[in-house]
Design a protein around this motif. Structure first.
Motif, PDB file in Angstrom:
ATOM      1  N   GLU A 173      -0.752   0.430-130.069  1.00 12.32           N
ATOM      2  CA  GLU A 173      -0.617   1.671-130.824  1.00 12.32           C
ATOM      3  C   GLU A 173      -0.290   1.302-132.262  1.00 12.32           C
ATOM      4  O   GLU A 173       0.607   0.486-132.514  1.00 12.32           O
ATOM      5  CB  GLU A 173       0.510   2.543-130.256  1.00 12.32           C
ATOM      6  N   VAL A 174      -1.019   1.884-133.197  1.00  8.80           N
ATOM      7  CA  VAL A 174      -0.797   1.650-134.626  1.00  8.80           C
ATOM      8  C   VAL A 174      -0.540   2.993-135.275  1.00  8.80           C
ATOM      9  O   VAL A 174      -1.356   3.914-135.175  1.00  8.80           O
ATOM     10  CB  VAL A 174      -2.019   0.969-135.280  1.00  8.80           C
ATOM     11  N   LEU A 175       0.611   3.111-135.926  1.00 11.56           N
ATOM     12  CA  LEU A 175       0.999   4.362-136.567  1.00 11.56           C
ATOM     13  C   LEU A 175       1.213   4.143-138.050  1.00 11.56           C
ATOM     14  O   LEU A 175       1.852   3.177-138.457  1.00 11.56           O
ATOM     15  CB  LEU A 175       2.298   4.884-135.948  1.00 11.56           C
ATOM     16  N   ALA A 176       0.662   5.057-138.850  1.00 14.06           N
ATOM     17  CA  ALA A 176       0.829   5.006-140.304  1.00 14.06           C
ATOM     18  C   ALA A 176       1.655   6.209-140.727  1.00 14.06           C
ATOM     19  O   ALA A 176       1.524   7.293-140.155  1.00 14.06           O
ATOM     20  CB  ALA A 176      -0.522   5.019-140.992  1.00 14.06           C
ATOM     21  N   PRO A 177       2.505   6.047-141.747  1.00 11.89           N
ATOM     22  CA  PRO A 177       3.292   7.190-142.224  1.00 11.89           C
ATOM     23  C   PRO A 177       2.358   8.249-142.822  1.00 11.89           C
ATOM     24  O   PRO A 177       1.327   7.928-143.392  1.00 11.89           O
ATOM     25  CB  PRO A 177       4.194   6.584-143.293  1.00 11.89           C
ATOM     26  N   MET A 178       2.770   9.497-142.648  1.00  9.54           N
ATOM     27  CA  MET A 178       2.001  10.608-143.203  1.00  9.54           C
ATOM     28  C   MET A 178       2.854  11.363-144.210  1.00  9.54           C
ATOM     29  O   MET A 178       4.070  11.486-144.021  1.00  9.54           O
ATOM     30  CB  MET A 178       1.566  11.547-142.081  1.00  9.54           C
TER      31      MET A 178
END
Length: 65
Positions: free
Chosen positions: A57-62
């Motif tokens: 899982e790869v999450l980027a800040p929004m």
């Protein structure tokens, strides 16, 4: 090897998490990663070996409110 990234299957040649992120185009240092449900800190990505069937899982800040 076949892994799943954000619920989509990918066939990659990278052997480490850090190399896989580069191969998949995740160049931003401001991302969070979890491998098989466990958080992986940025400093450990180049030492974590991947295996067929791994779930990434790869999450980027929004931005926004």
């Amino acid at each position: 090897m076949q892994i799943t990234v954000n619920a989509k299957p990918y066939d990659i040649s990278a052997e480490t998490l850090g190399a896989a992120l580069a191969e998949l185009g995740f160049a931003s240092p401001a991302i969070a990663t979890a491998l098989n449900g466990r958080f992986v800190p940025t400093c450990a990505r180049d030492t974590i070996l991947l295996a067929t069937g791994d779930q990434l899982e790869v999450l980027a800040p929004m931005q926004g409110g």
